[in-house]
Write an enzyme that holds these catalytic residues in place. Structure first.
Site, PDB file in Angstrom:
ATOM      1  N   LYS A  11       0.847  -1.212   0.000  1.00 34.07           N
ATOM      2  CA  LYS A  11       0.000   0.000   0.000  1.00 34.07           C
ATOM      3  C   LYS A  11       0.874   1.251   0.000  1.00 34.07           C
ATOM      4  CE  LYS A  11      -3.641  -2.715   2.012  1.00 34.07           C
ATOM      5  NZ  LYS A  11      -4.806  -2.810   2.876  1.00 34.07           N
ATOM      6  N   HIS A  95      -8.428  -3.309  -6.194  1.00 31.71           N
ATOM      7  CA  HIS A  95      -8.394  -3.433  -4.737  1.00 31.71           C
ATOM      8  C   HIS A  95      -9.536  -2.606  -4.135  1.00 31.71           C
ATOM      9  CE1 HIS A  95      -7.121  -2.976  -0.591  1.00 31.71           C
ATOM     10  NE2 HIS A  95      -6.422  -4.082  -0.766  1.00 31.71           N
ATOM     11  N   GLU A 165     -11.169 -10.728  -1.111  1.00 34.53           N
ATOM     12  CA  GLU A 165     -10.861  -9.934   0.073  1.00 34.53           C
ATOM     13  C   GLU A 165     -12.142  -9.295   0.612  1.00 34.53           C
ATOM     14  OE1 GLU A 165      -6.494  -8.566   0.064  1.00 34.53           O
ATOM     15  OE2 GLU A 165      -7.615  -7.139  -1.146  1.00 34.53           O
ATOM     16  N   GLY A 171      -7.552  -4.849   6.944  1.00 34.76           N
ATOM     17  CA  GLY A 171      -6.962  -3.907   7.888  1.00 34.76           C
ATOM     18  C   GLY A 171      -7.720  -3.772   9.191  1.00 34.76           C
ATOM     19  N   SER A 210      -6.656  -9.242   6.764  1.00 33.00           N
ATOM     20  CA  SER A 210      -6.129  -9.555   8.093  1.00 33.00           C
ATOM     21  C   SER A 210      -5.472 -10.933   8.184  1.00 33.00           C
ATOM     22  CB  SER A 210      -7.229  -9.391   9.161  1.00 33.00           C
ATOM     23  OG  SER A 210      -7.649  -8.028   9.197  1.00 33.00           O
TER      24      SER A 210
HETATM   25  P1  PGA Z   1      -4.645  -6.475   5.420  1.00 34.01           P
HETATM   26  O1  PGA Z   1      -4.847  -5.965   3.919  1.00 34.01           O
HETATM   27  O2  PGA Z   1      -3.836  -7.746   5.339  1.00 34.01           O
HETATM   28  O3  PGA Z   1      -3.903  -5.379   6.110  1.00 34.01           O
HETATM   29  O4  PGA Z   1      -5.998  -6.705   5.994  1.00 34.01           O
HETATM   30  C1  PGA Z   1      -5.082  -6.876   2.889  1.00 34.01           C
HETATM   31  C2  PGA Z   1      -5.202  -6.146   1.570  1.00 34.01           C
HETATM   32  O5  PGA Z   1      -5.726  -5.026   1.556  1.00 34.01           O
HETATM   33  O6  PGA Z   1      -4.790  -6.665   0.521  1.00 34.01           O
END
Ligand code: PGA
Length: 253
Positions: A11, A95, A165, A171, A210
Site C-alpha cells: 500500500k 483493490h 478480500e 486492515g 487480516s
Molecule cells: P490487510 O490488507 O492484510 O492489512 O488486511 C489486505 C489487503 O488489503 O490486501
C-alpha cells in the site's frame, strides 16, 4: 494442485530505502522456499529499485494499480507498459481501497485487466463484499457480479489470479474464518468453472483480509485457498516470511 502464491501489498508505505531493505530481507529469507510464487507490491516510486534487488530471485514484482491507456495526457497515471518496464510481472487490480477512495468501477477494472493482459502483465483481480452486503446475505451475488464484470469479454485467462478480500476483513484484524473464506472461494471456483470450463483450473484464488502468521496455516489448509494477499503483515519481513513458509507447508506436498 495449483502453485500457491503469497503477495504482499505494501500500500502507501515505505520510502525507497525502506522498500529495498524489506525486499532484500524477503529475498534472503525465502531462498529455500519452493513450489509457489512470492510477490511484493511496493509503491510506484520504489518499483525499479526493488526490482534491482529481487531480479533473478524467486521474488516477483507487482504494481498496486495501472491505467488502461498506453500513454498520453493522463496526469498522475501509470501505463501497464511502464509498470512492466520497471520490472513488474504482476499488477493488483480493483483493490477495495481503489474502488472505495478512487471510484474504480467494475468497468474500469475490466478495462485494466484487459490492458494488463495485452501488455503481458499478470493481473491479480480483487473482489469482495462489504460488511453490510454480508449481513444482507448478498455476498455471492456481489462477488459473482464483480467476477463476471471484471472478466467480461476476456477469453484467455492464463496468468490471471483472483483475490477474495472481504472488505470488512481488510486492515481490521477481523479475518474471515477459514470456513467462511472457503465457502466463498468454492463459490468463486464454481463461477470460474462456469465461465471458463477446464481452463479455469489454472486460475489461483487467494484470500486477503487480516492474514497473519497465526491464521495462515488454517486458511491455507482449505481446499480452494491457493494463497494470500497480505497487507499489514507484509510490511515486516519476519511476519511475511512466516506467512510464506506457512502457506508453502500446507500447499506443497
Ligand atoms: P490487510 O490488507 O492484510 O492489512 O488486511 C489486505 C489487503 O488489503 O490486501
Amino acid at each position: 494442485m495449483r502453485p500457491w502464491m503469497v503477495a504482499g501489498n505494501w500500500k502507501m508505505n515505505k520510502t525507497i530505502g525502506e522498500a529495498v531493505e524489506l525486499a532484500r530481507a524477503i529475498k534472503e529469507g525465502t531462498a529455500e522456499v519452493k513450489g509457489g510464487e512470492i510477490v511484493v507490491a511496493p509503491v510506484f516510486t520504489a518499483l525499479s529499485s526493488v526490482y534491482g534487488v529481487i531480479k533473478g530471485s524467486q521474488v516477483r514484482l507487482a504494481a498496486q494499480n495501472i491505467y488502461f491507456e498506453e500513454k498520453g495526457a493522463f496526469t498522475g497515471e501509470v501505463a501497464p507498459g511502464m509498470a512492466k518496464d520497471a520490472g513488474c510481472e504482476y499488477v493488483i487490480i480493483g483493490h477495495s481501497e481503489r474502488r472505495k477512495y478512487f471510484h474504480e468501477t467494475d468497468a474500469s477494472v475490466n478495462a485494466k485487466v484487459k490492458k494488463a493482459l495485452e501488455t503481458g502483465l499478470k493481473p491479480i483481480l480483487c473482489v469482495g463484499e462489504t460488511e453490510e452486503e454480508r449481513e444482507q446475505g448478498v455476498t455471492e451475488f456481489v462477488v459473482g457480479l464483480q467476477i463476471r464484470r471484471g472478466l467480461h469479454a476476456i477469453e484467455n485467462v492464463d496468468g490471471i489470479t483472483i483475490a477474495y478480500e472481504p472488505v470488512w476483513a481488510i486492515g481490521t484484524g477481523k479475518n474471515a474464518t477459514p470456513d467462511q473464506a472457503q465457502e466463498v472461494h468454492s463459490f468463486i471456483r464454481s463461477e470460474l468453472d462456469k465461465l471458463y470450463g477446464p481452463k479455469a483450473g489454472s486460475l489461483r484464488v487467494l484470500y486477503g483480509g487480516s492474514v497473519t502468521a497465526d491464521n495462515i496455516g488454517d486458511l491455507a489448509a482449505m481446499n480452494d485457498i491457493d494463497g494470500a494477499l497480505v497487507g499489514g503483515a507484509s510490511l515486516k519481513s519476519e511476519t511475511f516470511i512466516s506467512i510464506i513458509t506457512g502457506t508453502a507447508k500446507k500447499r506443497w506436498s
